[in-house]
Design a protein around this motif. Structure first.
Motif, PDB file in Angstrom:
ATOM      1  N   ILE A 309       0.915  -1.225  -0.158  1.00 17.70           N
ATOM      2  CA  ILE A 309      -0.043  -0.047   0.020  1.00 17.70           C
ATOM      3  C   ILE A 309       0.922   1.378  -0.035  1.00 17.70           C
ATOM      4  O   ILE A 309       0.407   2.265  -0.592  1.00 17.70           O
ATOM      5  CB  ILE A 309      -1.029  -0.233   1.314  1.00 17.70           C
ATOM      6  CG1 ILE A 309      -1.784   1.334   1.272  1.00 17.70           C
ATOM      7  CG2 ILE A 309      -0.349  -0.259   2.565  1.00 17.70           C
ATOM      8  CD1 ILE A 309      -2.788   1.584   0.100  1.00 17.70           C
ATOM      9  N   ALA A 310       2.014   1.127   0.764  1.00 15.33           N
ATOM     10  CA  ALA A 310       3.062   2.639   0.940  1.00 15.33           C
ATOM     11  C   ALA A 310       3.400   2.815  -0.738  1.00 15.33           C
ATOM     12  O   ALA A 310       3.339   3.973  -1.162  1.00 15.33           O
ATOM     13  CB  ALA A 310       3.892   2.245   1.825  1.00 15.33           C
ATOM     14  N   ALA A 311       3.975   1.840  -1.282  1.00 15.11           N
ATOM     15  CA  ALA A 311       4.514   1.883  -2.555  1.00 15.11           C
ATOM     16  C   ALA A 311       3.110   2.335  -3.595  1.00 15.11           C
ATOM     17  O   ALA A 311       3.447   3.329  -4.440  1.00 15.11           O
ATOM     18  CB  ALA A 311       4.976   0.976  -3.166  1.00 15.11           C
ATOM     19  N   LEU A 312       2.033   1.598  -3.475  1.00 11.46           N
ATOM     20  CA  LEU A 312       1.144   2.396  -4.348  1.00 11.46           C
ATOM     21  C   LEU A 312       0.707   3.536  -4.300  1.00 11.46           C
ATOM     22  O   LEU A 312       0.379   4.493  -5.085  1.00 11.46           O
ATOM     23  CB  LEU A 312      -0.268   1.347  -4.100  1.00 11.46           C
ATOM     24  CG  LEU A 312      -0.114  -0.182  -4.603  1.00 11.46           C
ATOM     25  CD1 LEU A 312      -1.006  -1.071  -4.016  1.00 11.46           C
ATOM     26  CD2 LEU A 312      -0.068  -0.308  -6.293  1.00 11.46           C
ATOM     27  N   LEU A 313       0.621   4.166  -2.832  1.00  9.75           N
ATOM     28  CA  LEU A 313       0.383   5.710  -2.779  1.00  9.75           C
ATOM     29  C   LEU A 313       1.359   6.618  -3.151  1.00  9.75           C
ATOM     30  O   LEU A 313       1.058   7.524  -3.701  1.00  9.75           O
ATOM     31  CB  LEU A 313       0.038   5.810  -1.294  1.00  9.75           C
ATOM     32  CG  LEU A 313      -1.222   5.035  -0.603  1.00  9.75           C
ATOM     33  CD1 LEU A 313      -1.367   5.170   0.819  1.00  9.75           C
ATOM     34  CD2 LEU A 313      -2.487   5.691  -1.227  1.00  9.75           C
ATOM     35  N   GLU A 314       2.584   6.157  -2.865  1.00  9.80           N
ATOM     36  CA  GLU A 314       3.752   7.006  -3.219  1.00  9.80           C
ATOM     37  C   GLU A 314       3.801   7.186  -4.716  1.00  9.80           C
ATOM     38  O   GLU A 314       4.221   8.238  -5.300  1.00  9.80           O
ATOM     39  CB  GLU A 314       4.859   6.410  -2.622  1.00  9.80           C
ATOM     40  CG  GLU A 314       5.101   6.716  -1.140  1.00  9.80           C
ATOM     41  CD  GLU A 314       6.228   5.677  -0.457  1.00  9.80           C
ATOM     42  OE1 GLU A 314       6.801   5.046  -1.159  1.00  9.80           O
ATOM     43  OE2 GLU A 314       6.247   6.085   0.829  1.00  9.80           O
ATOM     44  N   GLU A 315       3.675   6.076  -5.534  1.00 10.89           N
ATOM     45  CA  GLU A 315       3.679   6.196  -6.890  1.00 10.89           C
ATOM     46  C   GLU A 315       2.539   6.608  -7.631  1.00 10.89           C
ATOM     47  O   GLU A 315       2.697   6.861  -8.864  1.00 10.89           O
ATOM     48  CB  GLU A 315       4.033   4.771  -7.143  1.00 10.89           C
ATOM     49  CG  GLU A 315       5.347   4.054  -6.734  1.00 10.89           C
ATOM     50  CD  GLU A 315       5.617   2.602  -6.757  1.00 10.89           C
ATOM     51  OE1 GLU A 315       6.479   2.117  -6.796  1.00 10.89           O
ATOM     52  OE2 GLU A 315       4.462   2.101  -7.373  1.00 10.89           O
ATOM     53  N   GLY A 316       1.548   6.804  -6.869  1.00  9.44           N
ATOM     54  CA  GLY A 316       0.101   7.312  -7.467  1.00  9.44           C
ATOM     55  C   GLY A 316      -0.671   6.617  -8.221  1.00  9.44           C
ATOM     56  O   GLY A 316      -1.360   7.067  -9.100  1.00  9.44           O
ATOM     57  N   SER A 317      -0.583   5.034  -7.790  1.00 12.58           N
ATOM     58  CA  SER A 317      -1.305   4.257  -8.386  1.00 12.58           C
ATOM     59  C   SER A 317      -2.854   4.469  -7.981  1.00 12.58           C
ATOM     60  O   SER A 317      -3.058   4.742  -6.881  1.00 12.58           O
ATOM     61  CB  SER A 317      -0.779   2.879  -8.005  1.00 12.58           C
ATOM     62  OG  SER A 317       0.370   2.451  -8.776  1.00 12.58           O
ATOM     63  N   PRO A 318      -3.695   4.156  -8.996  1.00 11.69           N
ATOM     64  CA  PRO A 318      -5.253   4.268  -8.494  1.00 11.69           C
ATOM     65  C   PRO A 318      -5.450   3.188  -7.642  1.00 11.69           C
ATOM     66  O   PRO A 318      -5.451   1.981  -8.298  1.00 11.69           O
ATOM     67  CB  PRO A 318      -6.028   4.185  -9.766  1.00 11.69           C
ATOM     68  CG  PRO A 318      -5.076   3.645 -10.994  1.00 11.69           C
ATOM     69  CD  PRO A 318      -3.655   3.726 -10.360  1.00 11.69           C
ATOM     70  N   ILE A 319      -6.145   3.204  -6.552  1.00 12.15           N
ATOM     71  CA  ILE A 319      -6.472   2.195  -5.741  1.00 12.15           C
ATOM     72  C   ILE A 319      -7.900   2.417  -5.291  1.00 12.15           C
ATOM     73  O   ILE A 319      -8.620   3.344  -5.317  1.00 12.15           O
ATOM     74  CB  ILE A 319      -5.478   2.062  -4.397  1.00 12.15           C
ATOM     75  CG1 ILE A 319      -5.747   3.334  -3.701  1.00 12.15           C
ATOM     76  CG2 ILE A 319      -4.244   1.695  -4.982  1.00 12.15           C
ATOM     77  CD1 ILE A 319      -4.874   3.137  -2.182  1.00 12.15           C
ATOM     78  N   ALA A 320      -8.403   1.089  -4.740  1.00 11.64           N
ATOM     79  CA  ALA A 320      -9.970   1.158  -4.324  1.00 11.64           C
ATOM     80  C   ALA A 320      -9.646  -0.059  -3.184  1.00 11.64           C
ATOM     81  O   ALA A 320      -8.614  -0.653  -2.807  1.00 11.64           O
ATOM     82  CB  ALA A 320     -10.828   0.501  -5.471  1.00 11.64           C
ATOM     83  N   VAL A 321     -10.763  -0.187  -2.547  1.00 16.62           N
ATOM     84  CA  VAL A 321     -10.751  -0.990  -1.229  1.00 16.62           C
ATOM     85  C   VAL A 321     -12.098  -1.975  -1.301  1.00 16.62           C
ATOM     86  O   VAL A 321     -13.053  -1.761  -1.825  1.00 16.62           O
ATOM     87  CB  VAL A 321     -11.032  -0.291   0.080  1.00 16.62           C
ATOM     88  CG1 VAL A 321     -10.603  -1.230   1.254  1.00 16.62           C
ATOM     89  CG2 VAL A 321      -9.946   0.792   0.199  1.00 16.62           C
ATOM     90  N   GLY A 322     -11.561  -3.349  -1.209  1.00 21.29           N
ATOM     91  CA  GLY A 322     -12.852  -4.470  -1.199  1.00 21.29           C
ATOM     92  C   GLY A 322     -12.511  -5.180   0.077  1.00 21.29           C
ATOM     93  O   GLY A 322     -11.620  -5.201   0.940  1.00 21.29           O
TER      94      GLY A 322
END
Length: 441
Positions: A309-322
């Motif tokens: 999650i930290a890398a996804l946020l820092e890199e600006g990846s589009p994320i959602a939650v399930g």
């Protein structure tokens, strides 16, 4: 009908910053405007006002679940040593459940989701009788018809024709779809033959369907696509599937490159889990516009560490939650997964003060983006002019705290009411009750 004003001490519309003593003006299930309570009452004289306690939050979007497996909660009641161990247990229970009422199980799941503040979902459906449930429950989102187990031979024989006829039937005629918005869910890179996966991409484009795929949930998925070996390859063979990837000794590609080469990745597709995505794979998904639905409590049940999650946020990846389903998660409370993501991000080194806001946005607007419902008529995940009036009520007073952090820390298990704009008569789902009440919209 006339306008209704929903007001609360704090409004989190997501589309704009939090509003103290805020309100949302609504007519026929659609938002007219948001702003200060005094402004909304002045702009809509004579409107009925409904005053809610604490915090009104734009409806949560569960970007990966299987509502039909709600009655398989015993499978998700313990922690497993690996994805493969869980999968073997799941299959044993599922394949011995002949005569199960999957529609009733899905309805139970929909009620649980609503009572936890979820107003939309990406619902992956294995058994056709559960397809209409999401729509019937008043939830927004997409019901994804799951496809798995087809070899290229079985697909050419009957599988393809059966799928296309099913899609046409589900979509209905004109403005009367039988199951709301319908999508396709090619289960995973290891449960369908190579030609079938490629053709599902073709059919999705032909029929203008969104796609949703399980990706890199297991640590052994990469070994399977690269060399056709490992625990997943053995599991697939044990299930009796004779896929090209096994006969050829793999593709030499990781799962993300494999799916991309087959034409499945793009803005109209989102993936679930992504636990073992490396930097290059995350970059390719970003380039293709693919959102990743993160399900950390389900990952924990399978003995996994959770997504990067930290890398996804820092890199600006589009994320959602399930939440995934009760077959791998302790509840359908999406905020519980948001809370765990918050802990994981800090543990992985994310230090930004924007973390609470970004995670709440992932569970609302991020889910809407993943499902392709972030713009136009029927927009979800935010409270803004023209969007559906979907929201959840939490009796929280953040005081001087960041309201997003207060929601993450204190919101799980605390939803007291959920309103869905999918029902123009204004159905309010009351937590902890089998009753519902209605008010005019």
């Amino acid at each position: 009908m006339g306008a209704v004003i929903h007001s609360a001490p704090l409004l989190l519309p997501i589309a704009r910053p939090p509003i103290r003593d805020g309100a949302v003006a609504v007519r026929d299930g659609r938002v007219l405007a948001t702003g200060q309570r005094r402004e909304m009452l002045t702009a809509h004289p004579g409107a009925q006002e409904l005053r809610w306690p604490g915090m009104v939050v734009a409806g949560l979007v569960n970007a990966h679940t299987h509502l039909q497996f709600t009655r398989m909660a015993k499978v998700g009641a313990r922690v497993y040593g690996s994805f493969e161990e869980w999968s073997t247990t799941f299959d044993a229970v599922y394949f011995s459940s002949g005569g199960a009422d999957w529609a009733a199980s899905a309805r139970e799941g929909a009620r649980l989701a609503l009572r936890h503040g979820t107003t939309a979902a990406a619902d992956v459906v294995t058994d056709i009788e559960a397809m209409p449930v999401l729509h019937q429950a008043g939830l927004a989102g997409v019901s994804y018809l799951e496809v798995l187990g087809d070899t290229d031979e079985s697909w050419a024989g009957t599988g393809r024709d059966h799928l296309t006829s099913t899609v046409r039937e589900l979509r209905g005629a004109g403005d009367a779809p039988r199951a709301g918005l319908v999508g396709l869910a090619p289960h995973a890179p290891y449960t369908l033959d190579t030609g079938v996966l490629a053709d599902l991409g073709v059919l999705a484009r032909r029929y203008d369907l969104r796609q949703h795929i399980h990706l890199l949930e297991s640590a052994h998925e990469r070994e399977y696509t690269v060399s056709g070996t490992g625990p997943i390859a053995r599991l697939v063979r044990d299930l009796g599937f004779d896929f090209e990837i096994l006969r050829a000794g793999g593709t030499g590609q990781g799962p993300v490159d494999f799916l991309d080469a087959l034409g499945l990745l793009g803005r109209r597709c989102h993936v679930a889990h992504g636990v073992h995505l490396d930097a290059a794979e995350r970059a390719l998904l970003r380039e293709r516009g693919v959102s990743v639905a993160l399900c950390p409590r389900s990952n924990r049940t399978l003995g996994l560490d959770g997504p990067p999650i930290a890398a996804l946020l820092e890199e600006g990846s589009p994320i959602a939650v399930g939440t995934d389903s009760l077959a791998s998660s302790p509840s359908l409370d999406l905020l519980e997964d948001v809370r765990l993501l918050h802990q994981l991000a800090r543990r992985q080194g994310y230090r930004g003060q924007d973390l609470p806001r970004r995670l709440v946005e992932a569970a609302t607007a991020g889910g809407a983006r993943a499902l392709g419902l972030d713009e136009g008529p029927g927009r979800i995940g935010v409270l803004a002019a023209g969007s559906r009036c979907d929201f959840a009520v939490f009796p929280l007073d953040p005081g001087e705290r960041d309201p997003y952090l207060a929601l993450i820390q204190d919101g799980p298990g605390r939803c007291v009411a959920t309103v869905t704009g999918g029902d123009p008569s204004g159905r309010v789902h009351l937590a902890g009750s089998t009753q519902e009440r209605r008010h005019g919209h």
